[in-house]
Write an enzyme that holds these catalytic residues in place. Structure first.
Site, PDB file in Angstrom:
ATOM      1  N   CYS A 113       0.812  -1.230   0.000  1.00  0.00           N
ATOM      2  CA  CYS A 113       0.000   0.000   0.000  1.00  0.00           C
ATOM      3  C   CYS A 113       0.843   1.277   0.000  1.00  0.00           C
ATOM      4  CB  CYS A 113      -0.956  -0.002   1.190  1.00  0.00           C
ATOM      5  SG  CYS A 113      -2.086  -1.387   1.131  1.00  0.00           S
ATOM      6  N   HIS A 248      -3.248   7.411   1.792  1.00  0.00           N
ATOM      7  CA  HIS A 248      -3.667   6.072   1.392  1.00  0.00           C
ATOM      8  C   HIS A 248      -5.065   5.836   1.953  1.00  0.00           C
ATOM      9  CE1 HIS A 248      -3.975   1.897   0.717  1.00  0.00           C
ATOM     10  NE2 HIS A 248      -3.756   1.527   1.968  1.00  0.00           N
ATOM     11  N   ASN A 278     -10.038   0.165  -0.575  1.00  0.00           N
ATOM     12  CA  ASN A 278      -8.579   0.195  -0.480  1.00  0.00           C
ATOM     13  C   ASN A 278      -7.993  -0.414  -1.754  1.00  0.00           C
ATOM     14  OD1 ASN A 278      -5.890  -0.251   0.085  1.00  0.00           O
ATOM     15  ND2 ASN A 278      -6.235  -1.014   2.153  1.00  0.00           N
TER      16      ASN A 278
HETATM   17  O1  UT7 Z   1      -3.890  -0.925   3.439  1.00  0.00           O
HETATM   18  C1  UT7 Z   1      -3.028  -1.548   4.342  1.00  0.00           C
HETATM   19  C2  UT7 Z   1      -3.309  -1.122   5.663  1.00  0.00           C
HETATM   20  N1  UT7 Z   1      -4.539  -1.736   6.126  1.00  0.00           N
HETATM   21  C3  UT7 Z   1      -5.233  -1.094   7.013  1.00  0.00           C
HETATM   22  O2  UT7 Z   1      -4.875   0.008   7.337  1.00  0.00           O
HETATM   23  C4  UT7 Z   1      -6.423  -1.786   7.643  1.00  0.00           C
HETATM   24  C5  UT7 Z   1      -6.471  -1.412   9.096  1.00  0.00           C
HETATM   25  N2  UT7 Z   1      -7.543  -2.017   9.827  1.00  0.00           N
HETATM   26  C6  UT7 Z   1      -8.848  -1.666   9.678  1.00  0.00           C
HETATM   27  O3  UT7 Z   1      -9.178  -0.875   8.830  1.00  0.00           O
HETATM   28  C7  UT7 Z   1      -9.856  -2.230  10.642  1.00  0.00           C
HETATM   29  O4  UT7 Z   1      -9.183  -2.868  11.700  1.00  0.00           O
HETATM   30  C8  UT7 Z   1     -10.848  -3.234   9.998  1.00  0.00           C
HETATM   31  C9  UT7 Z   1     -11.809  -2.476   9.105  1.00  0.00           C
HETATM   32  C10 UT7 Z   1     -10.080  -4.265   9.195  1.00  0.00           C
HETATM   33  C11 UT7 Z   1     -11.684  -3.945  11.059  1.00  0.00           C
HETATM   34  O5  UT7 Z   1     -12.329  -2.992  11.889  1.00  0.00           O
HETATM   35  P1  UT7 Z   1     -12.282  -3.164  13.487  1.00  0.00           P
HETATM   36  O6  UT7 Z   1     -13.102  -2.097  14.045  1.00  0.00           O
HETATM   37  O7  UT7 Z   1     -10.825  -3.204  13.869  1.00  0.00           O
HETATM   38  O8  UT7 Z   1     -13.017  -4.542  13.680  1.00  0.00           O
HETATM   39  P2  UT7 Z   1     -12.461  -5.869  14.348  1.00  0.00           P
HETATM   40  O9  UT7 Z   1     -11.455  -6.542  13.469  1.00  0.00           O
HETATM   41  O10 UT7 Z   1     -12.075  -5.564  15.758  1.00  0.00           O
HETATM   42  O11 UT7 Z   1     -13.786  -6.752  14.331  1.00  0.00           O
HETATM   43  C12 UT7 Z   1     -14.950  -6.369  15.099  1.00  0.00           C
HETATM   44  C13 UT7 Z   1     -16.040  -7.400  14.867  1.00  0.00           C
HETATM   45  C14 UT7 Z   1     -15.558  -8.839  15.023  1.00  0.00           C
HETATM   46  O12 UT7 Z   1     -16.602  -9.570  15.665  1.00  0.00           O
HETATM   47  P3  UT7 Z   1     -16.502  -9.912  17.235  1.00  0.00           P
HETATM   48  O13 UT7 Z   1     -15.237 -10.704  17.382  1.00  0.00           O
HETATM   49  O14 UT7 Z   1     -16.443  -8.577  17.922  1.00  0.00           O
HETATM   50  O15 UT7 Z   1     -17.751 -10.682  17.476  1.00  0.00           O
HETATM   51  C15 UT7 Z   1     -15.424  -9.309  13.610  1.00  0.00           C
HETATM   52  O16 UT7 Z   1     -15.608 -10.717  13.474  1.00  0.00           O
HETATM   53  O17 UT7 Z   1     -16.533  -7.287  13.534  1.00  0.00           O
HETATM   54  C16 UT7 Z   1     -16.548  -8.585  12.932  1.00  0.00           C
HETATM   55  N3  UT7 Z   1     -16.315  -8.423  11.510  1.00  0.00           N
HETATM   56  C17 UT7 Z   1     -17.320  -8.224  10.614  1.00  0.00           C
HETATM   57  N4  UT7 Z   1     -18.639  -8.141  10.754  1.00  0.00           N
HETATM   58  C18 UT7 Z   1     -19.373  -7.928   9.649  1.00  0.00           C
HETATM   59  C19 UT7 Z   1     -15.134  -8.408  10.836  1.00  0.00           C
HETATM   60  N5  UT7 Z   1     -15.345  -8.197   9.517  1.00  0.00           N
HETATM   61  C20 UT7 Z   1     -16.685  -8.093   9.366  1.00  0.00           C
HETATM   62  C21 UT7 Z   1     -17.503  -7.874   8.249  1.00  0.00           C
HETATM   63  N6  UT7 Z   1     -18.836  -7.783   8.439  1.00  0.00           N
HETATM   64  N7  UT7 Z   1     -17.009  -7.710   6.996  1.00  0.00           N
END
Ligand code: UT7
Length: 321
Positions: A113, A248, A278
């Site tokens: 990225c 980004h 992204n």
């Molecule tokens: O480009 C390279 C750099 N990449 C990035 O910068 C990405 C950085 N990270 C992020 O943008 C965020 O961490 C994410 C968007 C990937 C995830 O957001 P988050 O607020 O950190 O969510 P999380 O991973 O803590 O997940 C929260 C909940 C989980 O459920 P439980 O364990 O709380 O029951 C996940 O299983 O959301 C669930 N979850 C989803 N639910 C519905 C994860 N993906 C999804 C989904 N739809 N697509």
């Protein structure tokens, strides 16, 4: 003094746009979750006839037309991608041949990225040392081809596309225009937080993207704030002097958190993650082209580019247009 000036930009997106609702029919997710957690509303997905090389070529053609530069004036093509058409040759050489400017320098840069920042800094150094006069710097990706479409934690986040800029080496007397400062970093200790589980010398297969999103998020905010501060200090510029930040586009919450940390005006940040998702190395030049073409970014503006991605790699660049 020779400085590299950004004299044109262009971008390209696949024909097919996929909404969150359409994705929610295939994986266990919802439009609400994706919008609330990321700001993403849709993404473009390449069809069989579209490749990283074809998108890059289209973006490059538009950037050349925008700059009023002929393809045969281009002596250097640096193309940032983690999803090349082939393991080799470099997709940059495919673009070079399609444009008909064979004979100059052309190679790919792989910093995921942050690839566009790495490509921009590399091309800038090469122009300033006289290796070429005019360059194309391209970020192009087809991340849809390396996504695990059954993994809802990653497949909803990415899209395909390409962006390009034309750089020109110009002798300047007053120190005013062009790329003023670039900083790049990498820290290989965090490979397992964001990687592809395949490759030519390991599995022999292309592999799929794997990410521990929450941890990547934390590192992104810290690393981006640090490198932005570094570039500002190096250029002797205050955050309040920046006209536009072109970051980004991974997550609108990362953009908000970074802006808060540095005291940047959120209205001055170009945000296209809602439309493109992204697109890895393509996201910065895509967002830049959108904001130039809609009239937000103008000649004379002070523009900050920044990105962070797998590796980890991260970087920033400050340019006076
Ligand atoms: O480009 C390279 C750099 N990449 C990035 O910068 C990405 C950085 N990270 C992020 O943008 C965020 O961490 C994410 C968007 C990937 C995830 O957001 P988050 O607020 O950190 O969510 P999380 O991973 O803590 O997940 C929260 C909940 C989980 O459920 P439980 O364990 O709380 O029951 C996940 O299983 O959301 C669930 N979850 C989803 N639910 C519905 C994860 N993906 C999804 C989904 N739809 N697509």
């Amino acid at each position: 003094m020779i400085r590299s000036h950004i004299v044109g930009s262009g971008s390209a997106l696949p024909e097919r746009c996929v909404s969150n609702a359409e994705l929610a029919e295939k994986v266990d997710t919802s439009d609400d979750w994706i919008v609330e957690r990321t700001g993403i509303r849709q993404r473009y997905i390449a069809g069989d006839h579209e490749t990283t090389g074809s998108l890059a070529t289209e973006a490059a053609r538009k950037a050349l037309a925008d700059a009023g530069v002929e393809a045969d004036e281009i002596g250097l093509i640096v193309l940032a991608t983690a999803t090349p058409d082939n393991t080799f040759p470099a997709t940059a050489t495919t673009v070079q041949n399609a444009l008909g400017c064979n004979g100059g320098i052309a190679f790919d840069v792989q910093a995921v990225c942050s690839g566009f920042l790495y490509a921009l800094a590399t091309a800038d150094s090469m122009l300033r040392t006289g290796m070429a006069q005019k360059a194309l710097v391209i970020g192009a990706e087809t991340f849809s081809r390396i996504l695990d479409w059954e993994d809802r934690t990653t497949c909803v986040l990415f899209g395909d596309g390409a962006g390009a800029v034309v750089l020109e080496a110009r002798e300047i007397a007053d120190g005013f225009g062009g790329i003023l400062s670039t900083k790049l970093h990498a820290d290989g200790a965090h490979k397992e937080l964001l990687y592809v589980d395949g490759g030519p010398s390991t599995t022999g297969e292309v592999g799929k993207l794997r990410m521990k999103g929450r941890e990547v998020f934390r590192h992104a905010v810290v690393n981006l704030a640090d490198v932005l501060t570094e570039v500002l200090a190096n250029a002797g510029v205050a955050a309040s002097e920046i006209d536009w930040v072109v970051p980004h586009q991974a997550n609108s919450r990362i953009l908000d958190a970074t802006a808060r940390k540095l005291g940047l005006d959120p209205a001055r940040i170009v945000v296209t993650v809602g439309e493109h998702a992204n697109t890895s190395a393509a996201s910065v030049p895509l967002a830049f082209d959108v904001a130039r073409k809609d009239g937000r970014i103008k000649e004379g503006d002070l523009v900050m580019f920044e990105a962070m991605g797998g590796g980890f790699t991260w970087g920033a660049a400050l340019a006076r247009l």
